[in-house]
Enzyme design. Sequence first.
Site, PDB file in Angstrom:
ATOM      1  N   HIS A 153       0.843  -1.193   0.000  1.00  0.00           N
ATOM      2  CA  HIS A 153       0.000   0.000   0.000  1.00  0.00           C
ATOM      3  C   HIS A 153       0.880   1.246   0.000  1.00  0.00           C
ATOM      4  O   HIS A 153       1.585   1.523   0.970  1.00  0.00           O
ATOM      5  CB  HIS A 153      -0.921   0.002   1.211  1.00  0.00           C
ATOM      6  N   ASP A 155       0.911   5.141  -0.154  1.00  0.00           N
ATOM      7  CA  ASP A 155       0.186   6.411  -0.056  1.00  0.00           C
ATOM      8  C   ASP A 155       0.903   7.487  -0.862  1.00  0.00           C
ATOM      9  O   ASP A 155       2.074   7.769  -0.589  1.00  0.00           O
ATOM     10  CB  ASP A 155       0.125   6.871   1.403  1.00  0.00           C
ATOM     11  N   ASP A 267      -7.930   1.333   2.089  1.00  0.00           N
ATOM     12  CA  ASP A 267      -7.587   2.333   3.108  1.00  0.00           C
ATOM     13  C   ASP A 267      -8.491   3.551   3.219  1.00  0.00           C
ATOM     14  O   ASP A 267      -8.353   4.301   4.172  1.00  0.00           O
ATOM     15  CB  ASP A 267      -6.132   2.792   2.899  1.00  0.00           C
ATOM     16  N   ASP A 405       1.633  -1.275   4.471  1.00  0.00           N
ATOM     17  CA  ASP A 405       2.116  -0.005   3.915  1.00  0.00           C
ATOM     18  C   ASP A 405       3.571  -0.121   3.464  1.00  0.00           C
ATOM     19  O   ASP A 405       4.443  -0.535   4.236  1.00  0.00           O
ATOM     20  CB  ASP A 405       2.016   1.103   4.964  1.00  0.00           C
ATOM     21  N   HIS A 555      -6.623   9.482  -0.212  1.00  0.00           N
ATOM     22  CA  HIS A 555      -7.315   9.395   1.075  1.00  0.00           C
ATOM     23  C   HIS A 555      -6.509   9.955   2.256  1.00  0.00           C
ATOM     24  O   HIS A 555      -6.962   9.839   3.400  1.00  0.00           O
ATOM     25  CB  HIS A 555      -7.750   7.953   1.349  1.00  0.00           C
TER      26      HIS A 555
END
Length: 1159
Positions: A153, A155, A267, A405, A555
């Site tokens: 994941h 971000d 998420d 993550d 997000h």
Amino acid sequence: MQFSSRRGAGGGWAQSILPTTKSAGKQTRKPRRRTTAAFRDFIISNFFTIGLSITFLFFLFILFRFAALPKPLQFRSTTSRPRPPRLRKPAVHKSTNDTVLAAAVDITTKALYDKIQFLDEDGGPWKQGWRVSFKGNEWDEEKLKVFVVPHSHNDPGWKLTVEEYYDRQSRHILDTIVETLSKDNRRKFIWEEMSYLERWWRDASEAKRESFTNLVQNGQLEIVGGGWVMNDEANSHYFAIIEQMTEGNMWLNETVGVIPKNSWAIDPFGYSPTMAYLLRRMGFENMLIQRTHYELKKELALHKNLEYVWRQSWDTEETTDIFVHMMPFYSYDIPHTCGPEPAVCCQFDFARMRGFVYERCPWGEHPVETDQENVKERALKLLDQYKKKSTLYRTNTLLVPLGDDFRYISIDEAEAQFRNYQLLFDYINSDPTLKTEVKFGTLDDYFRTLRDEAERINYSVTGEIGSGEIGGFPSLSGDFFTYADRNQDYWSGYYVSRPFFKAVDRVLEQTLRSAEMMMAFLLGHCQKPQCEKLPTGFSYKLTAARRNLALFQHHDGVTGTAKDHVVEDYGLRMHIALQDLQIFMSKAIEVFLGIHHEKNEHVPAHFEPAQTRSRYDAQPTHRALSAREGTVQTVVLFNPLEQTRNEVVMVVVERPDVTVLDSNWTCVKSQISPELGHDKNGIFTGRHRVYWKSAVPAMGLQTYYVANGFVGCEKAKPASVRIFTPNKKLSCPTHYACTNIESDTVEISNRHQTLTFNVSQGLLQKISHKDGHVNVIVGEELGMYSSTESGAYLFIPNGDAEPIAQAGGQMVVSEGHLVREVYSYPKTAWEKAPISHSTRIYNGESTIQEFVIEKEYHVELLGHEFNDKELIARYKTDVDNNRIFYSDLNGFQMSRRETYDKIPVQGNYYPMPSLAFMQGSNGERFSVHSRQSLGVASLKHGWLEIMLDRRLVRDDGRGLGQGVMDNRPMNVVFHITVESNISSSVDPISNPRSLSPSLLSHLVGAHLNYPMHVFIAKNSESISVQPPPRSFSPLAASLPCDLHIVSFKVPRPLKYTQQLEEPKFALVLQRRNWDSSYCRKGRSHCSTIADEPINLFDMFKGLEVLTAKASSLNLLHEDTDMLGYNEQFGFGAQEGHILISPMEIQAYKLQLRPSNHSN
């Protein structure tokens, strides 16, 4: 062992496609005695004819039976599943009101909330569930098929900026994936965020790019979602969601040659059905979600309803159905994905072994290297978790994500996971008594196998409505807000965190939409290469603006949940995008108005926007026209809406002695008012606002002039000013007649309504309608929550909000023939009040504004005295709403909200991207429209409160590691309407369905969210020279009032000149659904509504539409059946007919040329 392909023969899962019951083998039959020679001879002599007839009849049967079968989606080299034909008539919920569209479903999220007690009971090892067990015979007939899906994941901004993450982590992760997957074709991986992939692609060698593409093509690597980011679903507007998905999907298709069909959203903090709708209309088949309320997960798991078909609440035809997998546990990390016991699952996160950078297992037992000595014990322990998790779902196909993550950052880490898991898989697969096969897989592997199983085995529950889309699963409608991950920790704080940038986000959206339109019109009307210079030269900056808007939909972007320097990075990107778009628009209007026919990137603009920002974190300020004696300054208005717009507009001038002229040099009545500031020691700034009523064509331009010394025209009429100040120190501004306010209340009114204010506190008390229909007690209140445990994500107040306005504030009332305003600077416990506000009403015949009450709150939650405070505006009305209200989802649809005593205040707060309204039993409706995302609640009978800003010292324990202290001064604008119905309406208390806005409400929201763009000439000119009339009107006529142009653009501006035959333009339309029991005011401004087809070929003036093709919303599919649309969409588009059902969004690809084009 390696698994067989779906089509493979022999072992593996290929056998499991066959029925599990024993099929009858071929048996020798006893010959029938009735066989005669004549019959035999007939058969032999006519054998060919009979065979041909039977074949033809079989062909007709197949054709008739499967005529609706759409073409397969071209995804990659492995065969993709075509959608099955809808073989059943949808169940329709009969509503008592034709304005309430209501789908029939098995589960609604409202019914779940009604049922669940929210007791937060301790479930043992699975704290939020129960002690899961299995009998052991569940897999006797259908073996357990486990897909372990490695993922990382990433971000695009959170604790680090997107560029910092890329440099330190994401580029290494993508390098690692390519290298480790290439070693062994049993290894699989999924990737979601195109923002990182595009950045990596720019840096990657040709060999790496080729390896990546090969991995995608052979099914080892799947792109899931494929948007620019994994967008937030509470604050993001549907326009921005479409933009960010399209930007990512189109880049991916052009670069790697694939189109995603499975969505992966692990998420976002709660989920919206709008996302499900948009994905379905983009050609997606399946979705995966994770962060939903833990009590709701438990309730769904108890009944094996974690996999369901999501249907829009208004969809009576089952055309919006999309299959959803909801993950069952607390998190998407490895301890919470292999099964219900995190202490066990953590032992199988091999990146937590010694020597790696990740923390050890907090439960005390840590992973160890798998070898021949321990493989049996380890494999059985892992399989126990898989089997327990499997019992929460209906099928024997199981999904087990393997990631967290920013994982798989090094070859060593990736090898540790792949190596150890392969040993465990090999052991499990080698023992047939375990009745399990397990392998690495992609999301596509999982969903294809699950659908195969669901076709063979009926998992439907008796009486279940289900779906024609896929059998065996319940249908569900509703949304998943507000999310709680544990205890009473509700994630409603992020609806409001960093509200300044939530506002900038929407300004960028509507500016991008307008600039896209202008580019499309420039290129559409262009006949020679010279006029392509400006739009094509700007295409790089336009693409960058799209991507910066897309990035902020992440997000941790629009949510306001990133670290300060990351927020600054997002803000700077949006600021640069806004500046670039405004410069382009300033130049484009010169071409449209015929001032300069050939403009390019390097020639300075003649115009500039009337509002500009000096910094990325500064409020926009109005440029003042100098208005010197004997001069005239040009003002150009751009209307981005699809209807002609009559509207009172405003520019700021330095001198009050001005006159307004239209483009024909004709006098226009105008009003001059003092400009008001937000400083109690300097409320009058010394500048002036000039107002006039404008008329601007749909999606067009109109020119006006502000002159000083024009003979023969009446000057702008000064407003009268009334002042209340306790110390009498506020002096009257020059040029205006002032009086003191002596009474306790003050009123302002227009021809529709009168507003009454309490003078000492400066708050709105009552709205009275002149027609006598509605008188509403408003009871405006400014309040403050004290919240010592709230953070960027969580809202955890200490009790109720306390009122902050005290008696003794300052008030200025400014009244003219066009605009009437009450300005209030309240007295509070603090020396500098955290808020001041204006309330305006307009007098403009045939304008939407005359029905609107405009509230503008100036918020400054600055300084340590406001630490751990959360500021609200509350309207304590006499609307008997029973604590039921309606708030929008993504600016697209409404959701019914009900305040529950069994959950705390923070759980009763909901997202409000653009609208909230309450409705009384008598049909009285009180609506608040917003131009930015905020949070809203109705905590007591008749109350509606909206949070404006929050300043929080502490981190709330969700990983950010800081509070929210970087508040900026900002203005929050609401448009309030009060309506009464003209026909019977649904009682909100007894009706569990959502209601729709009125037509007036839709128009009010559109005017607020798509404001007029005002441009002013940089230099004034002599009043003696009259310019020619200048305007631009690109539509043949205004569109119907309930039809909205979501976007009109050139999707691939960088490749515009290279596209020879294919359509270069895209038009995306939405038809609004409106409550016809409130149609009086709205319909009076509408010449038409979209019940009749509109001819696309006749839409534009001066532009010829050569071809029109129906398309998916991401502009990548033209097979409308697979998107869920009815047949009329595809066939109608070719004929130029636009016929859209209420609520639908439809995209068209167009070929255009100037209508005076000669061959």
